[in-house]
Every structure is written in structure tokens, then in C-alpha cells.
Scaffold this active site. Structure first.
Site, PDB file in Angstrom:
ATOM      1  N   ASP A 217      62.094 -23.789  31.242  1.00  0.00           N
ATOM      2  CA  ASP A 217      63.277 -22.953  31.074  1.00  0.00           C
ATOM      3  C   ASP A 217      63.402 -22.467  29.632  1.00  0.00           C
ATOM      4  O   ASP A 217      63.160 -23.219  28.683  1.00  0.00           O
ATOM      5  CB  ASP A 217      64.508 -23.789  31.454  1.00  0.00           C
ATOM      6  CG  ASP A 217      65.793 -22.992  31.470  1.00  0.00           C
ATOM      7  OD1 ASP A 217      65.863 -22.017  32.235  1.00  0.00           O
ATOM      8  OD2 ASP A 217      66.716 -23.349  30.723  1.00  0.00           O
ATOM      9  N   GLU A 271      44.891 -33.672  29.583  1.00  0.00           N
ATOM     10  CA  GLU A 271      44.505 -35.092  29.629  1.00  0.00           C
ATOM     11  C   GLU A 271      44.620 -35.631  31.051  1.00  0.00           C
ATOM     12  O   GLU A 271      43.728 -36.332  31.545  1.00  0.00           O
ATOM     13  CB  GLU A 271      45.418 -35.879  28.679  1.00  0.00           C
ATOM     14  CG  GLU A 271      45.285 -37.380  28.765  1.00  0.00           C
ATOM     15  CD  GLU A 271      46.415 -38.091  28.026  1.00  0.00           C
ATOM     16  OE1 GLU A 271      46.848 -39.165  28.497  1.00  0.00           O
ATOM     17  OE2 GLU A 271      46.880 -37.559  26.987  1.00  0.00           O
TER      18      GLU A 271
END
Length: 568
Positions: A217, A271
Site C-alpha cells: 500500500d 531468500e
């Protein structure tokens, strides 16, 4: 005679092993308005889980859920008090886990909203900041400043809230805090390492719970210009009425410092993907940024994988304007190797079935009320179907907003006393705001609350006209908007349109035509023609037979006005 443009492909096809997010169609669920399991009039996560098979049958690849975190709901959940728990209004963490697990069983990926620009003023951090002294570490998590004037009674600068009025709120000891939105939503200080570390942990928390990514957002708003200088510009917009200044000319939008933050987030996502390559994670930016070159910075290969194409959403129903925004979007994103992510509606704008039923030479409205000029319902739906048929043929990803697959219009009948959007309150009704696009969607015409829940309760009243748009009125009905969406999504997947290349077509007599070919990596060609003109146009025989059309062709096989067709 059909002609290719001299440049041929303006966008190259993706490789066969392209990541899922480059072409995904993602369905936005606004939880409080999607489906209600307990009859309290507010949608919830158990009901979302129950309705997931409907979305699988629709043909989408993933879902994005607007915020479901613990919140006082001053801004419908975008004021968060706890990013690691579910508000009881929507259910429990166990309900969220069950929803994620069921979605994955059905082959749907799950994107959740992340709200990093601000918290709720009831967040433990902000309550600690109010209890602490000016200059304290607690206040350094937010943007507190002394006021101007001899007694500090004037705001620190002239910034305006996105919802109307000043962007500053004074506290009891005389300091002021920044809120680019509601005063219940204090802006975080992203220069503070503690804030950065906290959101790294929040991201890991939800990745560990199995989510596939995040919609971020106000992604362009986290960093403010050093010194917080006054801003004397005007509000930015993407329509013809906009000032067209680069967004970063304002001191609070699109500052270069945001990119370092998102590079850090991308490292975390990568990752997790490296640890399980079968579960590739992604994030999408809500960034109202112009020009296109600035927007492309957000989707470089070490930041977001996607960013909403708001210039496309804001483009009015003119062929030349659509042609230009499509080409500019593809070329800009191609320059950084990113897909373009198309969108026509969401929880913040008037639904495109209503927007396109208004005169197209007027500014895009922020809400429509009963006293306003009303959209032409039939015209809006016809154009909305044509616009979606064009959008879903374009290379890249796409987002759908719940209910648009039903052709749902905005509710334009809401009385003032039921409105809940802070924009309506802060502008004293000058701007109606976003409630009209957030009304609970209809499932069953002859059921209480149109099948939204087991009772007649709905947190915003549903107009009587919604009954005709209910799922049960369209399911299996040839020509219905729901069946059109199902057909579009099936053919899009079969022909790999999201991963395709693209070239423009010319040779039509009418310049109010948008025509292109989506070229799959296999060489399969899908011709797309959208007629925005006043008269029917001849379709090229050499392009093949009709695969799908947004509306019926004429008896002579011509393409009528406000209609889009796929040929192949």
C-alpha cells in the site's frame, strides 16, 4: 487488408519457463464485502475459504486480500494496530491459515496487503510515542515536528492530507505528527532503522505462514524529502485533467529513497524463493507514479516484480489514448525487463462498469451520489466488457476486482448517513469517496443480502439493482458477463496470452479502432480488435475465426461499437 506496423513486435514473448507472476491474473478480495459466514453483515475469512472454488472455476491464478489485520477500522483496515494477527471482525489466525492452505490445494496463490506508510494511532508504538517526550526514541518511529508561529500553533508545513484538510495533527504537548491520510493513520519514519527492521520481521512472519507475496500500500509514499519543505503544487492525477508533473516533484511522493527499502525487501523474498524454488514469492507496488520512466524504477530486477498500471486504469475511452498508454507501458517496463500489470478497477476507484458509462470528456469522479449525473448503465457495461476483453489479451499480468466479473456497477444510491470513507468526512461531503465500489457483492438474487451472508445484514446497503447481477443469475447463462470472464480467462491461459509478444495492426478505415496481435512464443497468433467508434467495422478474414467477443457481432459479421473480439 490487414497490415502490421513497420516495427512489428513492440514487445517480445516470455520464455517458456517465465515466473508465474509475469502473466498471472490475480483476483482482489475486499474481505468485508466478499462473503459473510456468520450473518453479522461483514465479510470474513471462513466465507472466503468457502468461496474459493468459485474463483478456481472463474480461472484466476491467485487472490489478493485487502487488509484483515487487527484494526479500529477508521479506514476500513488500512489503519493497522497489529500486523501479526487477524481482526476478530474477519476471523482468527487459524482461519487465515486454513484459507491459505485451501487456496494452495486449489492451485491458487495468496497475496496479502502490507501497509507500511502508516499505522493506526492505536498501535502500541504510537501510544508509546504519545506517552513519551518530544525528541524521544518512541517519537522517532513517526514523523513528529514542532509547529510554526510564536506558540507553535501552526502546522509544520502546508502539506494536505490525501483525504482532505491538513496532513498534520497536534497532540497535547504541542507537537504535531504527520498523517498523509486520516489523522488516525500516523506516518511512520522510514529513516528509522527500527521501523525498517520491524517490517523485515513482519514480511518474514507472513512468508513463514505460507503467503505467496504482498501488495504494498502507498508504495511511493514512505520517504519524505529532507526538511519537509512546503509544497505549492497541485494534486497529481493520471487523467486528462492531471497536471502531468512528475510525481516526485512533490516532497512526499516517489522520493528516490524508497528504492533502497524495497531492494531490502526483495532480498528477503528471493531468500525464501531460493530455499523453495517451487514456491516463488513476489510483491506488487501500489504506486501512483508518473511519468512511466519513474514507474519503471519500481520494477527493476532487485525491487518489485509487479506494479499496478494506474495510467491504463485512468485512461478514458478513446482509441488513441489507449493505444498510447499500452505502448508506453510496455516499452517502459521492457526497458527494465519487467512485465506490465494491467488493472481497470479496485477498491479505491469508481468501478469501470460505471466509470465508462459517464461522459468521457469529464474528470474521473471520486464517488457518484444520487444527486450526481448518473452513468448510462447499459453503455457502461458494454464498454466495461470491451475494455476487459482488450485488457486480458495484453501481455503481462492483470488484476480483477471482486464483482467486476459480474459487470457490477458502483452503488450510486448510498445515503450520506451510511457512508464510511474518511474522504467523505474530511471533505465535508465535497468528495463522496469510495464506498460505492465497496458495497457487498451479490451471490443469490432471491436470498437475504443477495446471498452475501445468511442474514439480511450488510455493512453497506446493497441497491435493489444488484439482484440482477447476482452469480446465480449469470452462472451457465450464455452471453452473461460471468461466462464472458470465464471464457476469456480460459482462452488466455490456453493461448498463453499473458506471456505473449505484441505487435500493432493498422489498415482499418476507422481510427477509433485499437487492433493488435498477441504472438505466443510458439508463433500462435491471436488478433484483437476493439471498436471504440460509432459504426461497425469489418473484421480481417485472414485473422481467423472468432474465439470470443465482448458482445454479439452484427448480422453481417462486423464488429459493433464498444465491442472487442479475439480472432485466431
Amino acid at each position: 487488408m490487414l497490415e502490421r506496423t513497420s516495427e512489428s513486435l513492440i514487445h517480445q514473448p516470455d520464455p517458456v519457463d517465465a515466473p508465474w507472476w509475469r502473466s498471472a491474473v490475480i483476483y482482489q478480495i475486499y474481505p468485508r464485502s466478499f462473503a459473510d459466514s456468520n450473518g453479522d453483515g461483514v465479510g470474513d475469512l471462513p466465507a472466503v475459504t468457502d468461496r474459493l472454488p468459485y474463483l478456481t472455476a472463474l480461472g484466476v491464478d491467485a487472490i489478493w486480500l485487502s487488509p484483515f489485520y487487527v484494526s479500529p477500522m477508521a479506514d476500513a483496515g488500512y489503519d493497522v494496530t497489529d500486523y501479526r494477527d487477524i481482526d476478530p471482525l474477519f476471523g482468527t489466525l487459524a482461519d487465515a491459515d486454513a484459507m491459505i492452505a485451501r487456496a494452495h490445494e486449489l492451485g491458487l496463490r495468496v497475496i496479502v496487503d502490507l501497509v507500511p506508510n502508516h499505522t493506526s494511532n492505536h498501535h502500541v508504538w504510537f501510544e508509546a510515542a504519545l506517552a513519551a517526550a518530544p525528541g524521544s526514541p518512541e517519537r522517532e518511529r513517526y514523523v513528529f515536528r514542532d509547529g510554526k508561529g510564536p506558540d507553535g500553533s501552526e502546522p509544520p508545513n502546508n502539506w494536505k492530507s490525501n483525504f482532505g484538510g491538513s496532513a498534520w495533527q497536534r497532540v497535547d504537548d504541542g507537537q504535531w505528527y504527520l498523517h498523509l491520510f486520516d489523522y488516525h493513520q500516523p506516518d511512520l519514519n522510514w529513516q528509522n532503522p527500527e521501523v525498517r527492521a520491524e517490517f523485515h520481521d513482519i514480511i518474514r512472519y507472513w512468508l513463514d505462514r505460507g503467503v505467496d507475496g504482498f501488495r504494498v500500500d502507498v508504495a511511493h509514499g514512505l520517504v519524505k524529502r529532507e526538511g519537509l519543505p512546503d509544497f505549492n503544487g497541485v494534486n497529481h492525477d493520471f487523467g486528462p485533467e492531471g497536471d502531468r508533473l512528475p510525481t516526485n516533484t512533490s516532497p512526499f511522493w516517489d522520493q528516490d529513497g524508497v528504492h533502497e527499502i524495497y531492494a531490502g525487501w526483495r532480498t528477503i523474498l528471493d531468500e525464501y524463493t531460493a530455499a523453495d524454488p517451487t514456491h516463488e514469492r513476489m510483491m506488487c507496488a501500489e504506486a501512483w507514479v508518473q511519468p512511466a520512466e519513474r514507474m519503471a524504477l519500481y520494477v527493476r530486477d532487485d525491487e518489485f516484480q509487479q506494479a499496478f498500471n494506474f495510467p491504463f486504469l485512468a485512461t478514458h475511452w478513446y482509441a488513441d489514448a489507449l493505444h498510447d498508454v499500452i505502448e508506453l507501458s510496455l516499452r517502459s517496463n521492457d526497458s527494465v525487463g519487467a512485465p506490465t500489470t494491467w488493472v481497470l478497477s479496485n477498491h479505491d476507484v469508481v468501478r469501470h462498469a460505471s466509470r465508462l458509462g459517464l461522459p468521457q470528456d469529464l474528470p474521473r469522479p471520486n464517488g457518484i451520489g444520487a444527486a450526481d449525473p448518473q452513468p448510462d448503465e447499459a453503455l457502461g457495461l458494454r464498454r466495461a466488457r470491451a475494455a476487459t476483453t482488450l485488457m486480458l489479451a495484453l501481455p503481462g499480468g492483470a488484476y480483477l476486482y471482486q464483482g467486476e466479473e459480474l459487470g457490477l456497477p458502483d452503488s450510486t444510491e448510498l445515503p450520506d448517513e451510511v457512508r464510511q470513507d474518511p474522504t467523505f468526512r474530511f471533505t465535508k461531503g465535497v468528495e463522496l469517496g469510495r464506498d460505492g465500489c465497496r458495497v457487498p457483492i451479490p451471490w443469490v438474487k432471491d436470498a437475504p443480502s443477495f446471498g452475501f451472508g445468511p442474514s439480511a445484514e450488510a455493512w453497506l446497503p446493497q441497491p435493489a439493482a444488484y439482484g440482477a447481477y447476482a452469480v446465480d443469475q449469470q452462472d451457465g447463462v450464455p452471453g452473461s458477463t460471468l461466462e464472458l470472464y470465464r471464457t476469456l480467462l480460459r482462452i488466455r491461459r490456453e493461448r498463453r496470452l499473458g506471456n505473449g509478444g505484441m505487435e500493432w495492426l493498422t489498415g482499418f478505415d476507422d481510427d477509433a479502432v485499437v487492433a493488435l496481435v498477441n504472438v505466443a512464443g510458439s508463433g500462435e497468433r491471436t488478433t484483437v480488435v476493439a471498436n471504440l467508434g460509432a459504426t461497425p467495422v469489418e473484421l480481417p478474414a485472414e485473422a481467423g475465426s472468432v474465439l470470443v467477443a465482448s458482445g454479439p457481432l452484427t448480422e453481417e459479421g462486423r464488429l459493433p461499437t464498444d465491442t472487442t473480439v479475439w480472432l485466431g
